[in-house]
Design a protein around this motif. Structure first.
Motif, short mmCIF file in Angstrom:
data_model
loop_
_atom_site.label_atom_id
_atom_site.label_comp_id
_atom_site.label_asym_id
_atom_site.label_seq_id
_atom_site.Cartn_x
_atom_site.Cartn_y
_atom_site.Cartn_z
N ASP A 14 30.56 -11.12 -9.76
CA ASP A 14 31.16 -10.52 -8.55
C ASP A 14 32.56 -10.64 -8.44
O ASP A 14 33.26 -9.90 -7.86
CB ASP A 14 30.54 -11.36 -7.26
CG ASP A 14 28.98 -11.21 -7.18
OD1 ASP A 14 28.39 -10.19 -6.94
OD2 ASP A 14 28.40 -12.30 -7.51
N GLU A 15 33.12 -11.68 -9.06
CA GLU A 15 34.81 -11.76 -9.06
C GLU A 15 35.16 -12.09 -10.37
O GLU A 15 34.51 -12.98 -11.27
CB GLU A 15 35.14 -12.75 -7.95
CG GLU A 15 34.54 -12.43 -6.52
CD GLU A 15 35.93 -11.79 -5.77
OE1 GLU A 15 36.97 -11.88 -6.36
OE2 GLU A 15 35.65 -11.49 -4.53
N THR A 48 41.54 -11.71 -9.85
CA THR A 48 42.52 -12.60 -9.15
C THR A 48 43.33 -13.59 -9.81
O THR A 48 42.73 -14.09 -10.57
CB THR A 48 41.63 -13.12 -7.99
OG1 THR A 48 41.13 -12.25 -7.21
CG2 THR A 48 42.51 -14.11 -7.16
N GLU A 97 39.82 -21.04 -2.64
CA GLU A 97 39.01 -20.99 -1.62
C GLU A 97 38.77 -19.58 -1.07
O GLU A 97 37.60 -19.30 -0.47
CB GLU A 97 39.53 -22.15 -0.72
CG GLU A 97 39.16 -23.40 -1.03
CD GLU A 97 39.54 -24.27 0.14
OE1 GLU A 97 38.81 -25.32 0.60
OE2 GLU A 97 40.63 -24.02 0.77
N GLN A 98 39.79 -18.69 -1.22
CA GLN A 98 39.66 -17.32 -0.74
C GLN A 98 38.68 -16.69 -1.52
O GLN A 98 37.87 -15.83 -1.06
CB GLN A 98 41.04 -16.65 -0.90
CG GLN A 98 42.21 -17.21 -0.12
CD GLN A 98 43.36 -16.62 0.07
OE1 GLN A 98 43.43 -15.31 -0.17
NE2 GLN A 98 44.42 -17.36 0.15
N VAL A 99 38.52 -16.79 -2.98
CA VAL A 99 37.50 -16.30 -3.62
C VAL A 99 36.23 -16.85 -3.23
O VAL A 99 35.25 -15.91 -3.22
CB VAL A 99 38.06 -16.58 -5.26
CG1 VAL A 99 36.68 -16.08 -6.22
CG2 VAL A 99 38.99 -16.07 -5.63
N GLY A 138 35.32 -18.03 -0.40
CA GLY A 138 35.10 -17.27 0.72
C GLY A 138 34.43 -16.04 0.69
O GLY A 138 33.39 -15.68 1.60
N ARG A 139 34.70 -15.11 -0.06
CA ARG A 139 34.09 -13.75 -0.15
C ARG A 139 32.76 -13.95 -0.91
O ARG A 139 32.12 -12.82 -0.66
CB ARG A 139 35.14 -13.06 -1.18
CG ARG A 139 36.58 -12.66 -0.53
CD ARG A 139 37.22 -11.55 -1.38
NE ARG A 139 37.67 -12.01 -2.51
CZ ARG A 139 38.75 -12.39 -3.06
NH1 ARG A 139 39.81 -12.81 -2.01
NH2 ARG A 139 39.25 -12.84 -4.20
N LEU A 140 32.54 -14.84 -1.53
CA LEU A 140 30.93 -15.13 -2.21
C LEU A 140 29.86 -15.85 -1.41
O LEU A 140 29.11 -15.99 -1.80
CB LEU A 140 31.32 -15.49 -3.59
CG LEU A 140 32.11 -15.02 -4.62
CD1 LEU A 140 32.31 -15.65 -5.76
CD2 LEU A 140 31.54 -13.42 -4.97
N ARG A 141 30.28 -16.63 -0.59
CA ARG A 141 29.46 -17.31 0.41
C ARG A 141 28.47 -16.36 1.05
O ARG A 141 28.63 -14.94 1.31
CB ARG A 141 30.31 -17.98 1.76
CG ARG A 141 30.98 -19.16 1.09
CD ARG A 141 31.57 -19.75 2.19
NE ARG A 141 32.37 -21.09 2.02
CZ ARG A 141 32.04 -22.18 1.97
NH1 ARG A 141 30.80 -22.59 2.27
NH2 ARG A 141 32.75 -23.18 1.53
N ALA A 199 29.63 -13.96 3.84
CA ALA A 199 30.58 -13.10 3.77
C ALA A 199 29.82 -11.69 3.12
O ALA A 199 30.06 -10.94 3.14
CB ALA A 199 31.68 -13.64 2.94
N ARG A 200 28.90 -12.16 2.10
CA ARG A 200 28.33 -11.29 1.20
C ARG A 200 27.21 -10.44 2.07
O ARG A 200 27.55 -9.04 1.95
CB ARG A 200 27.51 -11.76 0.09
CG ARG A 200 28.35 -12.29 -1.08
CD ARG A 200 27.47 -13.23 -1.76
NE ARG A 200 26.27 -12.57 -2.41
CZ ARG A 200 26.46 -11.94 -3.53
NH1 ARG A 200 27.62 -11.74 -4.21
NH2 ARG A 200 25.43 -11.47 -4.16
#
Length: 384
Positions: free
Chosen positions: A163-164, A183, A371-373, A375-378, A381-382
């Protein structure tokens, strides 16, 4: 939240990127649980000459970390019983060991952090949210063709299905981000450890010393350049190498014969003392496409110490905006080290350090970015 980390490094006393980031994440989030998957042991390889054979320690709780709950961090050390050329299902067996450990710990939908390209097998076998943390470009390393082919195939899976994608250097951002966004999260340093003076290590020679801190491996270390540097310093100073020794026995012997002092691995808590008490810090690295992909942790450790640095023109150091860093190609490196030792013998450890500047490289800043990365995968957020 649960996190599974497929790491290229063991959880031991020599802390690198993964350990620093994971430890800080755990301290910030008391609800976080981590399964840290270490490289597998290889009993057959060790019995053939690399040391005493040992099977993997399997699933076990990690040593207690300050500020982290007793059941928050678990380690898994698998066992590689046969070479890959014999066991064609080696990676599948490895993945099954990880999945069994995940079930044992009651993790139902963890986030997957892949640093070891072998983690591609977990990406294919699960629907877990995932990110690929690229810290070395192993497709550029000097390896047998079959190994390069395998790593390239694994990385294709990771770059297309994770995903990232996180990278530690601009070079990796350019090479891995051609078809997708990445990132950039650079490496860092434990600023607090370098902000206080440390006593001179008892095993550091009393003579003036040029010190290298890092893993001794042909992928990075220029053995011939180390030999030449040690011989040029003979009688006035000595070259000291501090770090895990992955060199063949023959190269280790050549270095010792040239007068190099090899101290071996030291716990991360002791490393600042060796760095602070160096008369000069050195980076005798080869310059290759592989080393050009790196963001050396020692760059931040060296700069945090305030000591003079002499480096070959490798990534990180050649672009450092720091008057204490001298970049010298191979043919000038030896003379630059000798000159630096001569000029700076006896300077007070850490007297030139810039603590305020070093704080921008602290691992806590890198965790802010990580933590920003995450956070996008929690899950929340998904779903959004």
């Amino acid at each position: 939240m649960d996190l599974v980390v497929a790491s290229l490094e063991a959880w031991d006393g020599v802390w690198r990127r993964n350990q620093h980031l994971v430890a800080e994440l755990l301290r910030r989030d008391p609800a976080l649980r981590v399964l840290f998957v270490e490289p597998a042991t290889d009993p057959l390889h060790t019995v053939l000459g690399a040391g005493p054979p040992r099977r993997g320690r399997g699933l076990r709780p990690a040593p207690q970390l300050e500020g982290v709950g007793p059941d928050a961090l678990w380690l898994l050390e698998p066992t590689k019983w046969l070479p890959r050329r014999v066991d064609r299902h080696l990676d599948e067996r490895w993945a099954r060991q990880v999945l069994r450990a995940v079930r044992t710990l009651g993790m139902t939908d963890p986030l997957l952090w892949v640093n070891d390209p072998a983690g591609a097998m977990l990406v294919e076998a699960t629907t877990w949210p995932s990110f690929y943390d690229v810290t070395d470009d192993w497709t550029l390393a000097d390896r047998p063709a079959a190994e390069l082919e395998r790593v390239t195939a694994q990385e294709h899976v990771l770059l297309t299905r994770c995903d990232e994608v996180v990278v530690c250097s601009p070079a990796l951002a350019a090479s891995k981000g051609g078809d997708r966004p990445t990132t950039l999260i650079r490496n860092g340093v434990d600023t607090a450890a370098y902000a206080v003076p440390h006593r001179r290590p008892l095993d550091l020679p009393s003579a003036p010393v040029a010190v290298y801190v890092g893993t001794l491996h042909r992928d990075r270390l220029d053995v011939e350049l180390c030999e030449a540097t040690a011989r040029a310093l003979a009688g006035a100073a000595c070259l000291v190498l501090v770090g895990p020794d992955a060199l063949p026995a023959e190269e280790h012997a050549r270095l010792a014969e040239a007068g190099v002092v090899l101290l071996g691995a030291r716990p991360s808590a002791e490393v600042p003392a060796y760095v602070q008490h160096a008369d000069v810090l050195v980076v005798p690295h080869v310059v290759t496409p592989f080393t050009d992909s790196l963001d050396p942790i020692k760059l931040y450790e060296y700069q945090a110490s305030g000591r003079l640095v002499v480096s070959t023109p490798v990534a990180g150091f050649r672009d450092a905006d720091d008057p204490l860093v001298t970049v010298a190609p191979g043919e000038r490196f030896v003379a630059a080290v000798v000159g630096a030792v001569t000029r700076h013998v006896g300077s007070t450890p850490g007297e030139q350090g810039d603590a305020e500047r070093a704080r921008q490289w602290d691992w806590s800043r890198r965790v802010d970015e990580l933590e920003q990365v995450i956070g996008r995968l929690r899950p929340s957020a998904r779903r959004a």
